[in-house]
Design an enzyme around this catalytic site. Sequence first.
Site: not given
Length: 471
Positions: A332-333
């Site tokens: 996700h990041g």
Amino acid sequence: MNFNSVVFLFCFMPLALGLYYLVPGRVKNAVLLVESLLFFCWGGITWLPLAVGMVAINYAAGLLLASLPAGGKRKIVLIAAIVLTAAALVYCKYTNFLLDTLNVIASTGFAKLSFLDVLPLGISYYTFKLISYTADVYTGKVKAERSPVVFAVYVLMYPQLIVGPIVKYRDMADVLHQTQGRCTLQKAQDGAEMFVFGLAKKVLLADAIGALWTDIIGVADSPSTTFVGLANASTPLVWLGIIAYSLQLYFDFSGYSLMGIGMGKMLGFDFPQNFNYPYISASITEFWRRWHMTLSGWFREYVYIPLGGNRKGLKRQIFNLFVVELLTGIWHGANWNFICWGLYYFVLLALEKLFLLPYLKKGRVWPHIYTLFLVVVGWAMFVGNDAGVEFGLLFRKLFIPSGGVMPLYFLRNYGVLLAVSVVCCTPLIEKLWKLLSRNAITKALTILVLLTVSMAYVVGSTNSPFLYFNF
């Protein structure tokens, strides 16, 4: 180019669909590939060679796997293709994060790579599509694709390039090779309805409810004049803001996904569902079966099961779950808050698997409250690196009662929108649509009103990008 931009809605999509419908079936894939490349390059061609290279590596790996007999050489080809594909994602998405971490730990002075501040469009999604294809060819679930055009269309198709859903090649292969009857009037109608609903979710709900969160944290470039600032907000107001952010994220992501699924349907493809009312879940386990379903399915099939799944005892099962949730957070990041978010869900899922799930299944109301509370806390971790948000301050405000600006003013301004948003998170909205759909006139009027109001909001407001662009 965002799906909710004026350029896309009034120029790109009508022209792309019109041309796609007009050309004969045997050249539809070629036209779709050209359109997808134009969409990909709209903001610049910097990352086009990387995307083409990743497609070429896995296309060649598929052909090589098909030509080699069973044995060690096939495994080497598989590992090489996966490593090269994953390495491209790691380099683009995580290099600066790793450099920053090394600078903090080892007091080094590595400079950030400024050209990596903007990620290649859709790389987190098409990387997973490429890995799934090569793995499926290796295991014999699909035959290697011989046509480079067909394969490139599968990887780079513009409706699912930005936000997915993450579709496996085996679920698209038949339609990709279909030259007659791919597009029908019924599919076009169904797809258009999905697209309108997705657009309404994004611009009428996500962007509107997101303004509440923006007002509370105080983002400098927002047009609002009602900034509070996180430091000045009371604990009840911060909770209201996190609830608003949770609703915004759901409508934003599910709306964009639904637009992509609708466009795919208009092109003749049946993409899988990506959300199934996740906020009605009665456990964290159920939540992950309903939220971003194609991502969860991908990790289950290509990470969890190959690691042993549930087959090698409870300890190994918990370890496999740890790996999956850690990778989910990292995917996700490139930030520690996403890693914490992934590990947070590992702890919750492990506790449910170890002893809590039977009790949750017996309950009626409290399991839903338990799940929503923990999910909202999870989104507080998720948003911890946004502009205007200090991770530590946010959690202190949430869990240590503090005074400040109270939520009454915001409840008065956003109360109706909050109520509508909550209803739209439940199957009640689907039941209402089925009721309206029984009559052709009410069905058409509903679609027309949603489309008109959504278009008015798109034209009259500053374009609001997809939240997951940040991740």
